[in-house]
Design a protein around this motif. Structure first.
Motif, PDB file in Angstrom:
ATOM      1  N   UNK A  58     -12.847 -12.981   1.465  1.00 45.02           N
ATOM      2  CA  UNK A  58     -13.338 -14.299   1.833  1.00 45.02           C
ATOM      3  C   UNK A  58     -13.135 -14.539   3.318  1.00 45.02           C
ATOM      4  N   UNK A  59     -14.180 -15.037   3.979  1.00 44.91           N
ATOM      5  CA  UNK A  59     -14.071 -15.465   5.368  1.00 44.91           C
ATOM      6  C   UNK A  59     -13.436 -16.852   5.375  1.00 44.91           C
ATOM      7  N   UNK A  60     -12.159 -16.905   5.716  1.00 43.69           N
ATOM      8  CA  UNK A  60     -11.409 -18.158   5.639  1.00 43.69           C
ATOM      9  C   UNK A  60     -11.778 -19.133   6.741  1.00 43.69           C
ATOM     10  N   UNK A  61     -12.569 -18.691   7.708  1.00 40.86           N
ATOM     11  CA  UNK A  61     -12.957 -19.616   8.779  1.00 40.86           C
ATOM     12  C   UNK A  61     -14.116 -20.509   8.360  1.00 40.86           C
ATOM     13  N   UNK A  62     -14.851 -20.096   7.341  1.00 34.58           N
ATOM     14  CA  UNK A  62     -16.011 -20.889   6.917  1.00 34.58           C
ATOM     15  C   UNK A  62     -15.834 -21.462   5.526  1.00 34.58           C
ATOM     16  N   UNK A  63     -14.776 -21.095   4.826  1.00 34.77           N
ATOM     17  CA  UNK A  63     -14.589 -21.513   3.452  1.00 34.77           C
ATOM     18  C   UNK A  63     -13.259 -22.243   3.300  1.00 34.77           C
ATOM     19  N   UNK A  64     -13.214 -23.092   2.295  1.00 35.31           N
ATOM     20  CA  UNK A  64     -11.968 -23.774   1.962  1.00 35.31           C
ATOM     21  C   UNK A  64     -11.127 -22.802   1.140  1.00 35.31           C
ATOM     22  N   UNK A  65     -10.008 -22.331   1.681  1.00 36.40           N
ATOM     23  CA  UNK A  65      -9.237 -21.297   1.004  1.00 36.40           C
ATOM     24  C   UNK A  65      -7.748 -21.596   1.066  1.00 36.40           C
ATOM     25  N   UNK A  66      -7.004 -20.824   0.285  1.00 37.23           N
ATOM     26  CA  UNK A  66      -5.551 -20.985   0.216  1.00 37.23           C
ATOM     27  C   UNK A  66      -4.924 -20.411   1.487  1.00 37.23           C
ATOM     28  N   UNK A  67      -3.944 -21.074   2.029  1.00 33.68           N
ATOM     29  CA  UNK A  67      -3.251 -20.612   3.229  1.00 33.68           C
ATOM     30  C   UNK A  67      -2.400 -19.396   2.886  1.00 33.68           C
ATOM     31  N   UNK A  68      -2.756 -18.239   3.456  1.00 35.10           N
ATOM     32  CA  UNK A  68      -1.932 -17.047   3.222  1.00 35.10           C
ATOM     33  C   UNK A  68      -1.450 -16.442   4.542  1.00 35.10           C
ATOM     34  N   UNK A  69      -1.396 -17.256   5.608  1.00 37.09           N
ATOM     35  CA  UNK A  69      -0.743 -16.807   6.832  1.00 37.09           C
ATOM     36  C   UNK A  69      -1.641 -16.502   8.001  1.00 37.09           C
ATOM     37  N   UNK A  70      -2.942 -16.767   7.913  1.00 36.02           N
ATOM     38  CA  UNK A  70      -3.804 -16.516   9.062  1.00 36.02           C
ATOM     39  C   UNK A  70      -3.397 -17.430  10.216  1.00 36.02           C
ATOM     40  N   UNK A  93     -10.281 -20.167  18.647  1.00 38.35           N
ATOM     41  CA  UNK A  93     -10.289 -21.019  17.471  1.00 38.35           C
ATOM     42  C   UNK A  93     -11.502 -20.629  16.632  1.00 38.35           C
ATOM     43  N   UNK A  94     -11.237 -20.171  15.397  1.00 35.69           N
ATOM     44  CA  UNK A  94     -12.302 -19.719  14.506  1.00 35.69           C
ATOM     45  C   UNK A  94     -12.334 -20.682  13.329  1.00 35.69           C
ATOM     46  N   UNK A  95     -13.287 -21.630  13.360  1.00 36.54           N
ATOM     47  CA  UNK A  95     -13.280 -22.666  12.334  1.00 36.54           C
ATOM     48  C   UNK A  95     -11.982 -23.450  12.425  1.00 36.54           C
ATOM     49  N   UNK A  96     -11.272 -23.617  11.307  1.00 39.87           N
ATOM     50  CA  UNK A  96     -10.013 -24.363  11.352  1.00 39.87           C
ATOM     51  C   UNK A  96      -8.820 -23.504  11.763  1.00 39.87           C
ATOM     52  N   UNK A  97      -9.029 -22.209  11.981  1.00 39.92           N
ATOM     53  CA  UNK A  97      -7.929 -21.282  12.240  1.00 39.92           C
ATOM     54  C   UNK A  97      -7.746 -21.098  13.744  1.00 39.92           C
ATOM     55  N   UNK A  98      -6.522 -21.327  14.218  1.00 41.72           N
ATOM     56  CA  UNK A  98      -6.184 -21.139  15.630  1.00 41.72           C
ATOM     57  C   UNK A  98      -5.469 -19.802  15.783  1.00 41.72           C
ATOM     58  N   UNK A  99      -6.063 -18.912  16.567  1.00 40.73           N
ATOM     59  CA  UNK A  99      -5.489 -17.588  16.790  1.00 40.73           C
ATOM     60  C   UNK A  99      -4.937 -17.486  18.205  1.00 40.73           C
ATOM     61  N   UNK A 100      -3.795 -16.850  18.317  1.00 40.24           N
ATOM     62  CA  UNK A 100      -3.219 -16.460  19.590  1.00 40.24           C
ATOM     63  C   UNK A 100      -3.079 -14.943  19.591  1.00 40.24           C
ATOM     64  N   UNK A 101      -3.037 -14.324  20.740  1.00 36.18           N
ATOM     65  CA  UNK A 101      -2.870 -12.869  20.765  1.00 36.18           C
ATOM     66  C   UNK A 101      -1.641 -12.443  19.947  1.00 36.18           C
ATOM     67  N   UNK A 102      -1.833 -11.487  19.077  1.00 33.57           N
ATOM     68  CA  UNK A 102      -0.731 -10.990  18.263  1.00 33.57           C
ATOM     69  C   UNK A 102      -0.522 -11.715  16.953  1.00 33.57           C
ATOM     70  N   UNK A 103      -1.226 -12.839  16.737  1.00 36.85           N
ATOM     71  CA  UNK A 103      -1.092 -13.525  15.449  1.00 36.85           C
ATOM     72  C   UNK A 103      -2.047 -12.901  14.430  1.00 36.85           C
ATOM     73  N   UNK A 104      -1.857 -13.265  13.169  1.00 39.85           N
ATOM     74  CA  UNK A 104      -2.595 -12.624  12.071  1.00 39.85           C
ATOM     75  C   UNK A 104      -4.039 -13.129  12.045  1.00 39.85           C
ATOM     76  N   UNK A 105      -5.004 -12.186  12.146  1.00 37.14           N
ATOM     77  CA  UNK A 105      -6.419 -12.530  12.081  1.00 37.14           C
ATOM     78  C   UNK A 105      -7.056 -12.080  10.769  1.00 37.14           C
ATOM     79  N   UNK A 106      -6.407 -11.160  10.070  1.00 30.20           N
ATOM     80  CA  UNK A 106      -6.928 -10.690   8.784  1.00 30.20           C
ATOM     81  C   UNK A 106      -5.785 -10.154   7.942  1.00 30.20           C
ATOM     82  N   UNK A 107      -5.887 -10.383   6.621  1.00 32.99           N
ATOM     83  CA  UNK A 107      -4.880  -9.920   5.668  1.00 32.99           C
ATOM     84  C   UNK A 107      -5.580  -9.143   4.563  1.00 32.99           C
TER      85      UNK A 107
END
Length: 744
Positions: free
Chosen positions: A554-566, A621-635
């Protein structure tokens, strides 16, 4: 408790299909085989057990129809040659029904509510007019080439036909079915026979029936307002070649020049009866359009063989037809509502799986491609079948055929008289073991929607357009059912149930609730909807299931999904915790359903886990997800289920922040996904392996595909939950059947 008497069955034609059914019924305590009708003189008088490699059972095969009809039996499993479609199968089945026996047919009665060009409601000249348009391929009428020219002159000239047609009809009507071409009985005629004899009939098989009516209709019911569909079936004819099957290579156009196949080939007319029935059945299930309101257009296509092929006693030269395509399209007015494609090829070197494959490629002995488009989203799915190394290629389709026929016998025998069809309506199982069917009643149901977010918004949007539902603003407005979505709203479930209000929700409440005063249904997340409604149907096609793999991406940036650490630190993500959060929403629906699919006790399964993460290379910032270098972008989390030391199922979860970090699992069988919501499903059995890819994609730019599936599942359940007794309802994926209401 008194033991149930076995169902007494007769097998009519123990060939490729009937032989497998005979072997299965002889080894199944539910059935007692009391007779077998054979067509080969060498089989007459042989013990029916020895015909299929079993010990003798004391019943001799016969070629006498009179002997068969005189037997005391509950059901005849009718498995004739495919060409019997034009050799009197309709009157043959009618004779069986009139003898007081129910019929399950592998070759007919798949859609008796539709009038075809060969129906008895068509006059002899109507049928002849269709036949004279065909100038390629064999026509099953004696001396057809000799008489075609004269008939074309008599029926094809408008001025002359007004005089000649009534005269021809008057002369031909008494002899047409017996001497020229047996016509297909209408649904009304079949129902009348069934009611007079107190019996029922059902058409069952892999396609038509299982693939379209079971699997295709289930896919359509995942979506709100489906509007068109495509089903493409492919088959390696060389892997299961028989000169008697489908009339051999010549009838299929194989080995002939490429221009031998077109819309004027006899295959198109024959295919209209089988595959016209398919598109009409699915169009009725999706849109409520009756078959006689559709215009069915057919075509045949030949593609060249890439090499010389020797098959049996027949030879196909390179460059002649090595792939046969048969396409039937259903139009409602000028709107295309459905397409069925058949692509049969000779050997893997000529493998062709149809145009515009959704994932770029396919493979296997046989495949089915589905495309179903609704107002807001669409589903694409491919199913590929493979034989195990120690199995015969023919075992793969025969396992499915046998399963579909066997599961049809008991409901056909138990039915009220008439034509029995697959019941695609959602069914739910209550705590007391009873089934509840979800179908809108005469009065609209009042619902209240509690919660916020994409799923709640989608529920509102879909409910406002769905007949039979009326949204009220407050629980004080005496709703018939409450739709509760989101983690915060789930805390209200206990209060609603205590007040006697039935509840449908997308997640299990965080605290235990009592269901003694009102019923509760939990749909879970989108993956749980797929697990509930699609995976069990796919699993039925595999005999002796021993391993299942389910990948949920699931692409969590476009869908309502469970928080698993992105967006978090890699060390904060734990595989076991990922699955704990997912299970909390669905009540562990995925491992429970996978265990049930394999027929094992989930409590006896142990687990291990594996995790891989992809980190962001830059801040964004990808949809509601804020990424910084080194943070989790995919699980990519993996859970393996073990029974003793053997892996019996694998559950994988992939979540990613936008397409740049897409991870959708490894070893994809059909190529790359493109949608934001994707599933891979693999089932392994004793003789066959099934590999499936499924994706849900937006049609409208703002459509949330995961929310669409969950909202549709919630709304589907409302009529059943509103009518149910207190307790927990679960979706029931087992096959159900009913009389064809189009013929009531």
């Amino acid at each position: 408790m008194t033991a149930r008497k076995p169902i007494r069955v007769i097998i009519w034609g123990p060939g490729h299909v009937g032989g497998g059914v005979l072997r299965a019924t002889l080894t199944d305590d539910r059935f007692q085989v009391v007779g077998v009708r054979v067509f080969s003189p060498g089989k007459v008088g042989k013990d029916i057990g020895t015909l299929v490699g079993l010990d003798p059972v004391g019943v001799a095969a016969t070629d006498s129809v009179a002997e068969i009809l005189a037997l005391d039996a509950d059901c005849v499993v009718y498995c004739p040659r495919t060409t019997v479609m034009f050799e009197g199968q309709w009157s043959e089945v009618d004779r069986i029904l009139r003898s007081g026996k129910n019929v399950v047919s592998s070759n007919s009665h798949h859609n008796m509510a539709r009038t075809t060009w060969l129906s008895t409601s068509q006059s002899p000249t109507d049928v002849i007019r269709r036949l004279v348009e065909i100038d390629k391929g064999p026509i099953p009428v004696p001396n057809w080439k000799t008489i075609r020219a004269g008939l074309r002159a008599l029926t094809g000239t408008p001025g002359l036909s007004r005089i000649t047609n009534p005269l021809l009809d008057r002369w031909l009507e008494p002899i047409f079915d017996a001497k020229v071409l047996p016509r297909q009985l209408t649904g009304e005629q079949v129902v009348r026979t069934c009611r007079e004899a107190g019996v029922s009939v059902r058409g069952a098989g892999p396609h038509p029936d299982y693939m379209a009516e079971h699997l295709g209709m289930a896919l359509a019911h995942l979506l709100d307002r489906p509007r068109n569909f495509r089903i493409a079936e492919t088959f390696d004819y060389a892997a299961a070649y028989s000169p008697d099957m489908w009339g051999g290579l010549e009838l299929l156009g194989m080995g002939q020049p490429l221009d031998a196949l077109d819309s004027r080939h006899a295959l198109v007319l024959g295919g209209d009866i089988a595959y016209g029935d398919v598109v009409a059945n699915v169009a009725y299930s999706m849109r409520g359009i009756h078959g006689d309101d559709l215009r069915i257009e057919g075509d045949a296509v030949g593609l060249p063989s890439n090499l010389d092929v020797e098959i049996g006693d027949e030879f196909v030269k390179k460059g002649t037809i090595g792939v046969m395509g048969l396409i039937h399209k259903a139009f409602y007015g000028e709107e295309l509502v459905g397409t069925n494609e058949e692509w049969w090829f000779l050997g893997p070197e000529n493998a062709y799986y149809g145009p515009n494959l959704p994932f770029g490629r396919s493979a296997g002995l046989g495949t089915h491609t589905f495309g179903i488009e609704a107002a807001r989203v669409r589903i694409d799915m491919q199913v590929a079948a493979f034989a195990q190394p120690d199995a015969e290629a023919w075992d793969v389709p025969m396992d499915l055929t046998r399963t579909v026929i066997l599961e049809s016998i008991e409901p056909t025998v138990a039915s009220e008289p008439g034509v029995v069809v697959y019941d695609e309506r959602p069914h739910y199982l209550s705590d007391d073991g009873s089934f509840v069917v979800s179908e809108a009643g005469d009065e609209p149901l009042r619902i209240v929607v509690l919660g916020d977010g994409a799923t709640a918004d989608t529920v509102h949007a879909l409910a406002n357009r769905r007949p039979g539902l009326e949204i009220v603003a407050r629980t004080q407005d005496a709703p018939d059912c409450a739709v509760v979505v989101g983690a915060a709203a789930s805390d209200q479930v206990s209060r609603l149930l205590a007040a006697g209000i039935p509840v449908v929700t997308d997640r299990y409440p965080r605290h235990p609730v009592a269901t003694t005063t009102a019923p509760l249904y939990v749909a879970g997340a989108a993956a749980d909807v797929i697990i509930d409604r699609i995976v069990p149907i796919l699993a039925r096609a595999i005999d002796g299931k021993r391993h299942v793999r389910f990948v949920d991406a699931l692409d969590a940036s476009t869908e309502e999904s469970i928080d698993i650490g992105l967006g978090g630190a890699p060390e904060s993500v734990d595989a076991a915790e990922v699955f704990a959060r997912i299970d909390a929403v669905s009540g562990a629906a995925v491992p429970l359903r996978l265990a049930a699919t394999l027929g094992i006790d989930a409590a006896a399964v142990s687990f291990d886990y594996e995790l891989s993460v992809t980190t962001a290379g830059r801040a964004e910032k990808v949809g509601p997800i804020v990424l910084e270098p080194g943070t989790v972008a995919a699980v990519h989390a993996v859970r393996r289920g073990y029974l003793a030391d053997q892996v019996v199922f694998v559950h994988e979860v992939c979540r990613y922040a936008g397409p740049n970090y897409a991870t959708r699992g490894s070893d994809l069988p059909m190529g790359g996904f493109t949608g934001p919501q994707c599933y891979t499903i693999e089932s392994e059995g004793v003789r066959a392996i099934s590999r499936v890819q499924l994706q849900v994609s937006p049609v409208e730019d703002n459509a949330d595909t995961a929310a669409e599936l969950v909202a549709t599942a919630l709304l589907d359940a409302i009529p059943a939950v509103s009518a149910a007794s207190p307790g927990v309802l679960k979706f029931d994926p087992s096959p159900h059947f009913r009389l064809d209401r189009r013929l009531s």
